[in-house]
Write an enzyme that holds these catalytic residues in place. Structure first.
Site, PDB file in Angstrom:
ATOM      1  N   ALA A  45       0.944  -1.305  -0.122  1.00 12.54           N
ATOM      2  CA  ALA A  45      -0.161   0.059  -0.145  1.00 12.54           C
ATOM      3  C   ALA A  45       0.725   1.362   0.012  1.00 12.54           C
ATOM      4  CB  ALA A  45      -0.797   0.029   1.141  1.00 12.54           C
TER       5      ALA A  45
ATOM      6  N   ASN B 200       2.346  -3.695   7.668  1.00 11.07           N
ATOM      7  CA  ASN B 200       3.303  -4.355   6.738  1.00 11.07           C
ATOM      8  C   ASN B 200       4.086  -3.169   5.892  1.00 11.07           C
ATOM      9  OD1 ASN B 200       2.998  -7.265   6.912  1.00 11.07           O
ATOM     10  ND2 ASN B 200       0.983  -7.039   6.171  1.00 11.07           N
TER      11      ASN B 200
ATOM     12  N   HIS C 227      -0.589   6.794   4.730  1.00  8.75           N
ATOM     13  CA  HIS C 227       0.784   6.390   5.115  1.00  8.75           C
ATOM     14  C   HIS C 227       1.756   7.655   4.525  1.00  8.75           C
ATOM     15  CE1 HIS C 227      -0.373   2.188   5.794  1.00  8.75           C
ATOM     16  NE2 HIS C 227      -0.901   2.211   4.505  1.00  8.75           N
TER      17      HIS C 227
END
Length: 264
Positions: A116, A185, A215
């Site tokens: 991602a 992750n 993120h």
């Protein structure tokens, strides 16, 4: 070009998208041969459900889409059987002993997908000019996706009742993926790109207004500074996973299968 025969471990939010696309021929040079899952799938999967032992006889590439535990339990066995392995759950690689064993196992080859987050290729390139002196990742998600069994009642209550963003945990990329195995992750992926688990500082933030998972990576070195921010819709069936993750896996599959014209 030889067609890669693919075995897919996991038929969840990631596996269903990846497997359906493979079965539909959307990845040139790759074919879905079988699905491996510890639950009976019936007719829901577009390929036979097989045990791992039989899959290793029929496939030359295994895609992991089932969590860090599968990487720990099966990674070396897959590679030692001469079968390549594409790992989606990069958080397992915070175990440096496991990471070393996977890199030295074989003759199968191990690959990792960025999942991602973007900018990992540039971080790897920058690392070639010298170490990055500061790397910080801030991951923001809905509170419900971050609740963990190890949390005490006070912290769980804060998650349930907060009306504004709250930092749930801060640490390094070595610590955080272990504490949030289904949600972070990305921290391990950034550390793989940077080459140092302890160099990546991570803040995990719960935000009840977070319609998107975000993120933000900030990195600095003697040669420059970098900032990447991504915002994804969470998967409706598994909000801990962003909708883009299976498509990142498919992109990685396309690169492994030799699809031309890709940015690598």
């Amino acid at each position: 070009m030889n067609t890669r025969t693919v075995g897919l471990i996991g038929w969840g939010a990631i596996g269903r998208v990846v497997g359906t696309a493979l079965a539909a021929g959307e990845v040139p040079g790759a074919r879905l041969e079988c699905v491996i899952d510890n639950r009976p799938l019936g007719d829901s999967a577009p390929a036979p459900q097989l045990p791992l032992e039989e899959a290793l006889e029929r496939c030359d590439l295994i895609v992991e889409a089932a969590g860090q535990g599968v990487v720990r339990e099966c990674g070396e066995r897959i590679l030692d059987a001469g079968v390549d392995l594409l790992i989606a759950s990069t958080g397992a690689l915070t175990d440096e002993d496991l990471a070393k064993r996977l890199r030295t196992a074989g003759p199968g080859r191990v690959y990792f997908t960025g999942g991602a987050v973007g900018g990992l290729d540039l971080l790897q390139a920058a690392r070639g000019m010298g170490p990055l002196t500061e790397v910080r990742l801030t991951t923001t998600k809905l509170p419900a996706t971050l609740e963990q069994p190890w949390m005490d009642e006070e912290l769980k209550q804060r998650l349930h009742t907060t009306t504004e963003p709250v930092t749930v945990m801060s640490g390094t990329a070595r610590d955080i993926p272990v504490k949030f195995p289904k949600s972070t992750n990305v921290a391990a992926s950034v550390a793989l790109a940077v080459g140092d688990l302890d160099a990546v500082r991570v803040d995990v933030v719960a935000d009840p207004a977070a319609h998107h998972t975000s993120h933000t990576i900030e990195a600095t070195g003697a040669h420059g500074s970098y900032r990447f921010e991504v915002r994804h819709l969470p998967d409706p069936s598994n909000p801990a996973t962003s909708q883009v993750v299976p498509h990142a896996v498919l992109r990685s599959l396309g690169a492994i299968a030799g699809r031309g014209g890709q940015i690598l």
